[in-house]
Design a protein around this motif. Sequence first.
Motif, PDB file in Angstrom:
ATOM      1  N   SER A   5       0.847  -1.038   0.301  1.00  0.00           N
ATOM      2  CA  SER A   5       0.298   0.109   0.297  1.00  0.00           C
ATOM      3  C   SER A   5       1.308   1.309   0.027  1.00  0.00           C
ATOM      4  O   SER A   5       1.559   1.935   0.685  1.00  0.00           O
ATOM      5  N   LEU A   6       0.540   2.194  -0.801  1.00  0.00           N
ATOM      6  CA  LEU A   6       1.468   3.287  -1.037  1.00  0.00           C
ATOM      7  C   LEU A   6       0.890   4.887  -0.278  1.00  0.00           C
ATOM      8  O   LEU A   6      -0.717   4.379  -1.437  1.00  0.00           O
ATOM      9  N   ASP A   7       1.490   5.155   0.410  1.00  0.00           N
ATOM     10  CA  ASP A   7       0.711   6.791   0.434  1.00  0.00           C
ATOM     11  C   ASP A   7       1.420   7.784  -0.773  1.00  0.00           C
ATOM     12  O   ASP A   7       2.862   8.078  -0.786  1.00  0.00           O
ATOM     13  N   SER A  84      -4.585  10.331   2.063  1.00  0.00           N
ATOM     14  CA  SER A  84      -4.022   9.386   1.530  1.00  0.00           C
ATOM     15  C   SER A  84      -3.254   8.438   2.585  1.00  0.00           C
ATOM     16  O   SER A  84      -2.953   7.433   2.328  1.00  0.00           O
ATOM     17  N   MET A  85      -2.459   9.455   3.151  1.00  0.00           N
ATOM     18  CA  MET A  85      -2.158   8.541   4.484  1.00  0.00           C
ATOM     19  C   MET A  85      -2.617   7.457   5.670  1.00  0.00           C
ATOM     20  O   MET A  85      -2.424   6.258   5.390  1.00  0.00           O
ATOM     21  N   TRP A  86      -3.649   8.393   5.552  1.00  0.00           N
ATOM     22  CA  TRP A  86      -4.634   7.405   6.604  1.00  0.00           C
ATOM     23  C   TRP A  86      -5.456   6.114   5.848  1.00  0.00           C
ATOM     24  O   TRP A  86      -5.385   4.887   6.784  1.00  0.00           O
ATOM     25  N   ASN A  87      -5.400   6.531   4.792  1.00  0.00           N
ATOM     26  CA  ASN A  87      -6.066   5.167   3.457  1.00  0.00           C
ATOM     27  C   ASN A  87      -5.218   4.171   3.486  1.00  0.00           C
ATOM     28  O   ASN A  87      -5.794   3.032   3.317  1.00  0.00           O
ATOM     29  N   VAL A 100       2.788  -0.783   4.341  1.00  0.00           N
ATOM     30  CA  VAL A 100       2.657   0.318   3.609  1.00  0.00           C
ATOM     31  C   VAL A 100       3.388   0.939   3.628  1.00  0.00           C
ATOM     32  O   VAL A 100       4.372   1.200   4.310  1.00  0.00           O
ATOM     33  N   VAL A 101       4.327   1.770   2.385  1.00  0.00           N
ATOM     34  CA  VAL A 101       4.905   2.609   2.651  1.00  0.00           C
ATOM     35  C   VAL A 101       4.642   4.540   2.579  1.00  0.00           C
ATOM     36  O   VAL A 101       3.649   4.589   1.267  1.00  0.00           O
TER      37      VAL A 101
END
Length: 352
Positions: A5-7, A84-87, A100-101
């Motif tokens: 998962s990417l922010d 985008s960070m939270w999701n 997540v990165v």
Amino acid sequence: MVRISLDVMGGDFGAQVVIPGAAKALERHPDIRFVLFGIESECAPLLDKHPKLKAASVFHHSEIAIAMDEKPSQALRRGRGKSSMWNAIDAVGKDEADVVVSAGNTGALMAMSVFCLRTMSGIQRPAIAAIWPTLKGESIVLDVGATIGANAQQLMDFALMGGAMARALFEVERPTLGLLNVGVEEMKGQEEVKEAGRLLREAGLDSIDYYGFVEGDDIGRGTVDVVVTEGFSGNIALKTAEGTARQIAEYLRAAMSRTLLAKIGYILAKGAFDRLREKMDPRKVNGGVFLGLNGVVIKSHGGTDAEGFAAAIDVGYDMVRNGLKAKIANDLQKYRAVAASESAAGSMSDEV
């Protein structure tokens, strides 16, 4: 298949770096499948330029991006469910991704990660572990800034988590580990560090080879595989090393361009300087790992380029492939079981 998962909006340059970086990582690891979170109007044109990445990704629109200077508390209030960070973090919590990165705001990333994923059972504080280039290769240093200060038990937890990460990253059966201190003698240092040393000596861990106290210059020497400290001194050590590397690079650049003879010398020794530049390139060791959470979170440098972000993805990939989370949970369980058994034996002895 490793689901990452990417922010996409995180970092100084957001999608302009994250998407090309993901494309580079996909070339190295074709078994990656990406879950991307970002503002669609900014991300879609860039994704169209990387058709292979687009085919290997699922994109989800997020309403907002967390600013790099935003306070963690503000980011939590404003970004929950929208950013985008939270999701991207929540995707790991929902088992839609394995890791997540993000290159985003460190404080916000840590706060959201703790809120979404929670800490592992028995872990009081998470830690940020950095991969550190050394004369012998690489080592792991933690904590480099998650929390300020740590008691002996928290340092012990850091040791267990750092040892598990070393086994996952370096694939060594029993990594060596040292406690960062102002001297190697047992009577030196803060009481918390001396007590942590006692705990490590008496724990009898089969997953870690406890070396003892190490000093600041031991980090670069690669004296041990894992160096444990608290977040204040760890962050200072990290920033000092990064600044020193840049300082040396500037000195060399200035020296090589000062005179015609120096320029000729540079041309003759270009191969050696290229190897030095490669060794000192901070992009190659980009990617701090948040340890102690119910999920794997990788923090990339905010100002990195596509190659650096790809390196952070590589770290996440390796952590998933080599079972970081399971190794930490297993080591913690073993240590707690031994500690509980010793405590029970001590209680019975007192009763007798």
